[in-house]
Design an enzyme around this catalytic site. Structure first.
Site, PDB file in Angstrom:
ATOM      1  N   ASP A  22     128.164 -13.131  22.800  1.00 55.92           N
ATOM      2  CA  ASP A  22     127.654 -14.000  21.734  1.00 55.92           C
ATOM      3  C   ASP A  22     128.783 -14.465  20.808  1.00 55.92           C
ATOM      4  OD1 ASP A  22     125.730 -15.389  20.378  1.00 55.92           O
ATOM      5  OD2 ASP A  22     124.979 -13.676  19.246  1.00 55.92           O
ATOM      6  N   ARG A  35     130.449 -27.156  20.023  1.00 61.85           N
ATOM      7  CA  ARG A  35     130.021 -25.845  20.543  1.00 61.85           C
ATOM      8  C   ARG A  35     130.497 -25.603  21.981  1.00 61.85           C
ATOM      9  NH1 ARG A  35     126.179 -23.007  18.048  1.00 61.85           N
ATOM     10  NH2 ARG A  35     125.531 -22.168  20.049  1.00 61.85           N
ATOM     11  N   SER A  67     119.796 -17.122  28.352  1.00 63.57           N
ATOM     12  CA  SER A  67     118.466 -16.512  28.222  1.00 63.57           C
ATOM     13  C   SER A  67     117.389 -17.568  28.436  1.00 63.57           C
ATOM     14  CB  SER A  67     118.311 -15.906  26.819  1.00 63.57           C
ATOM     15  OG  SER A  67     118.158 -16.933  25.857  1.00 63.57           O
ATOM     16  N   THR A  68     116.163 -17.114  28.688  1.00 64.36           N
ATOM     17  CA  THR A  68     115.072 -18.086  28.867  1.00 64.36           C
ATOM     18  C   THR A  68     114.898 -18.897  27.565  1.00 64.36           C
ATOM     19  OG1 THR A  68     113.482 -16.393  28.262  1.00 64.36           O
ATOM     20  CG2 THR A  68     113.787 -16.744  30.597  1.00 64.36           C
ATOM     21  N   ASN A  70     117.314 -19.885  25.669  1.00 64.17           N
ATOM     22  CA  ASN A  70     118.426 -20.831  25.479  1.00 64.17           C
ATOM     23  C   ASN A  70     118.091 -22.257  25.944  1.00 64.17           C
ATOM     24  OD1 ASN A  70     120.949 -18.294  26.104  1.00 64.17           O
ATOM     25  ND2 ASN A  70     120.272 -19.134  24.159  1.00 64.17           N
ATOM     26  N   ARG A 191     127.429  -5.877  22.178  1.00 65.52           N
ATOM     27  CA  ARG A 191     127.144  -7.249  21.734  1.00 65.52           C
ATOM     28  C   ARG A 191     128.258  -7.704  20.801  1.00 65.52           C
ATOM     29  NH1 ARG A 191     121.652 -10.367  20.385  1.00 65.52           N
ATOM     30  NH2 ARG A 191     122.588 -12.393  19.986  1.00 65.52           N
TER      31      ARG A 191
END
Ligand code: IPE
Ligand code: IPE
Ligand code: MG
Length: 249
Positions: A22, A35, A67-68, A70, A191
């Protein structure tokens, strides 16, 4: 310069490390760039962590790549991420081969753009016989999706075999129906970027995982940061419900 690597005890090295990569967006912002620039610069960190894990002898490394949730990002960013994946996979397969690393993926791959899915399946096939380490990409993954799929598959099996007893449903059966079937639970979850949440990642598998959070943004994460996390992990006492005294007698 001395490395923290020297302080890692091989006897208690985690077999499986899971990472939530992340902070790419914030890294790009710090560099006054879009980004996507952050995502591109995150590839170096992926390479470093993969190489460091393989060198140490970690058996499984699972990286949360998409991820789903995202999909809810701006379309431009989602498309750029999918393209970056294809590019990176086609470039890095050679390195995976040279280092004897097997690639796997968990998540709903059928919903990925066809080009991304093809590149991924090809890389998985090409590296299928490698056995030094398994690199698992969590792609279009979420733990709730995975658990829901496991429930569906268990119920469907039970419907077909009416004589089955509910007592057959246990931890092991659930494990076997997850996308991580056959892979040991991660001992360590890292993380980056200072966020302290799980974001729908491996919820079942991390029941007893040690969690490690670092403020380092993903594109800045290097081997030494990984060593630091492992040394920290090795300083902890994993009790699994027992008392400390029980562990020392
Ligand atoms: C992680 O970095 C990469 C993905 C989720 C694909 P982010 O893009 O979430 O970066 P931040 O959290 O916005 O800084
Ligand atoms: C988690 O990061 C998913 C990945 C690293 C792929 P996010 O940046 O999407 O997480 P949240 O939404 O901030 O929790
Ligand atoms: Mg983020």
């Amino acid at each position: 310069m001395s490395s923290l690597k020297e302080h890692i005890k091989i006897e208690t090295l985690p077999k499986h490390i899971a990472m939530i990569m992340d902070g790419n967006g914030r890294w790009a912002k710090q560099h006054s760039r879009p980004r996507v620039f952050g995502h591109r610069n995150g590839v170096k960190a992926v390479r470093e962590v993969t190489e460091a894990c393989a060198e140490l002898g970690v058996e499984y490394l699972t990286l949360y790549a998409f991820s789903t949730e995202n999909w809810n990002r701006p379309m431009l960013e989602v498309n750029a991420l999918m393209t970056l994946l294809v590019e990176t996979l086609s470039k890095e397969v050679k390195t995976l081969q040279e280092n004897n690393i097997k690639l796997k993926a968990i998540g709903d791959l059928s919903k990925l753009p066809p080009k991304t899915c093809e590149a991924l399946l090809k890389a998985i096939e090409d590296t299928a016989d490698n056995e030094r380490m398994t690199l698992i990409l969590a792609l279009n993954y979420s733990a709730r999706w995975e658990i829901t799929e496991a429930v569906k598959s268990i119920v469907s099996n039970f419907r077909q075999e009416s004589e089955k007893s509910l007592d057959e449903i246990d931890d092991l059966l659930i494990d076997r129906n997850l996308s991580t079937a056959g892979i040991p639970d991660p001992e360590l979850l890292i993380r980056t970027s200072g966020e302290r949440r799980i974001s729908n990642y491996l919820l079942w598998q991390i029941a007893y995982t040690e969690l490690y959070f670092t403020d380092t943004l993903w594109p800045d994460f290097r081997k030494e940061d990984l060593y630091k996390a492992i040394v920290n992990y090795q300083s902890r006492e994993r009790r699994f419900g027992k008392t400390s005294e029980q562990l020392h007698t």
